[in-house]
Design a protein around this motif. Structure first.
Motif, PDB file in Angstrom:
ATOM      1  N   LYS A  53       0.839  -1.192   0.000  1.00 52.54           N
ATOM      2  CA  LYS A  53       0.000   0.000   0.000  1.00 52.54           C
ATOM      3  C   LYS A  53       0.874   1.241   0.000  1.00 52.54           C
ATOM      4  O   LYS A  53       2.047   1.188   0.359  1.00 52.54           O
TER       5      LYS A  53
ATOM      6  N   ASN B 275       2.273   4.598   1.338  1.00 50.60           N
ATOM      7  CA  ASN B 275       2.538   5.156   2.657  1.00 50.60           C
ATOM      8  C   ASN B 275       1.589   6.332   2.914  1.00 50.60           C
ATOM      9  O   ASN B 275       1.440   7.214   2.067  1.00 50.60           O
ATOM     10  N   GLU B 276       0.969   6.328   4.068  1.00 54.05           N
ATOM     11  CA  GLU B 276      -0.015   7.357   4.417  1.00 54.05           C
ATOM     12  C   GLU B 276       0.577   8.753   4.561  1.00 54.05           C
ATOM     13  O   GLU B 276      -0.164   9.728   4.614  1.00 54.05           O
ATOM     14  N   LYS B 277       1.894   8.850   4.601  1.00 48.72           N
ATOM     15  CA  LYS B 277       2.496  10.176   4.723  1.00 48.72           C
ATOM     16  C   LYS B 277       2.462  10.946   3.398  1.00 48.72           C
ATOM     17  O   LYS B 277       2.795  12.127   3.356  1.00 48.72           O
TER      18      LYS B 277
ATOM     19  N   ASN C 112       4.960  14.440   0.120  1.00 46.45           N
ATOM     20  CA  ASN C 112       5.102  14.030   1.508  1.00 46.45           C
ATOM     21  C   ASN C 112       4.468  15.100   2.396  1.00 46.45           C
ATOM     22  O   ASN C 112       4.829  16.270   2.310  1.00 46.45           O
ATOM     23  N   LYS C 113       3.526  14.698   3.237  1.00 47.16           N
ATOM     24  CA  LYS C 113       2.829  15.640   4.119  1.00 47.16           C
ATOM     25  C   LYS C 113       3.763  16.283   5.144  1.00 47.16           C
ATOM     26  O   LYS C 113       3.471  17.345   5.662  1.00 47.16           O
TER      27      LYS C 113
ATOM     28  N   MET D 286      -3.276   1.028  -5.234  1.00 46.67           N
ATOM     29  CA  MET D 286      -4.282   1.674  -4.394  1.00 46.67           C
ATOM     30  C   MET D 286      -5.603   0.907  -4.389  1.00 46.67           C
ATOM     31  O   MET D 286      -6.379   1.008  -3.442  1.00 46.67           O
TER      32      MET D 286
END
Length: 83
Positions: free
Chosen positions: A2, A4-6, A20-21, A42
Motif C-alpha cells: 500500500k 505510505n499514508e504520509k 510528503n505531508k 491503491m
C-alpha cells in the motif's frame, strides 16, 4: 502493498503527483505507466494482477511486464512510498 499514508496523491495535467505531508521538499511525479501501477496498488491489486493488467493495457510480453513491475515496486519501496 500500500501507499505510505504520509503521502498526499494528486493528479495534475494527467500526471500523478505524490507529496510528503511532513517534508515539503519530497515530491514525486509519475508518468502514465507509473500512475497506472500506483492506481492498481491503491485498488489492492497484487503483483501478479498488476503484471496481467500491464500486459493487457500495453500489449507487452509477460516477461517485460514482470521485470518492469518488480523494478518499479523496488524503486518506490526504496523511496518510502510503498509500505
Amino acid at each position: 502493498m500500500k501507499i505510505n499514508e504520509k503521502f498526499i496523491i494528486r493528479e495534475i495535467n494527467r500526471e500523478m503527483i505524490l507529496v510528503n505531508k511532513y517534508e515539503n521538499n519530497e515530491i514525486y511525479k509519475f508518468n502514465s505507466t507509473s500512475k497506472f501501477i500506483i492506481s492498481l496498488i491503491m485498488n489492492n491489486k497484487n503483483k501478479n494482477e498488476i503484471i496481467d493488467k500491464l500486459c493487457d493495457k500495453y500489449n507487452i510480453e509477460k516477461e517485460r511486464a514482470t521485470k518492469d513491475t518488480i523494478n518499479f515496486i523496488e524503486e518506490i519501496k526504496a523511496l518510502g512510498i510503498l509500505v
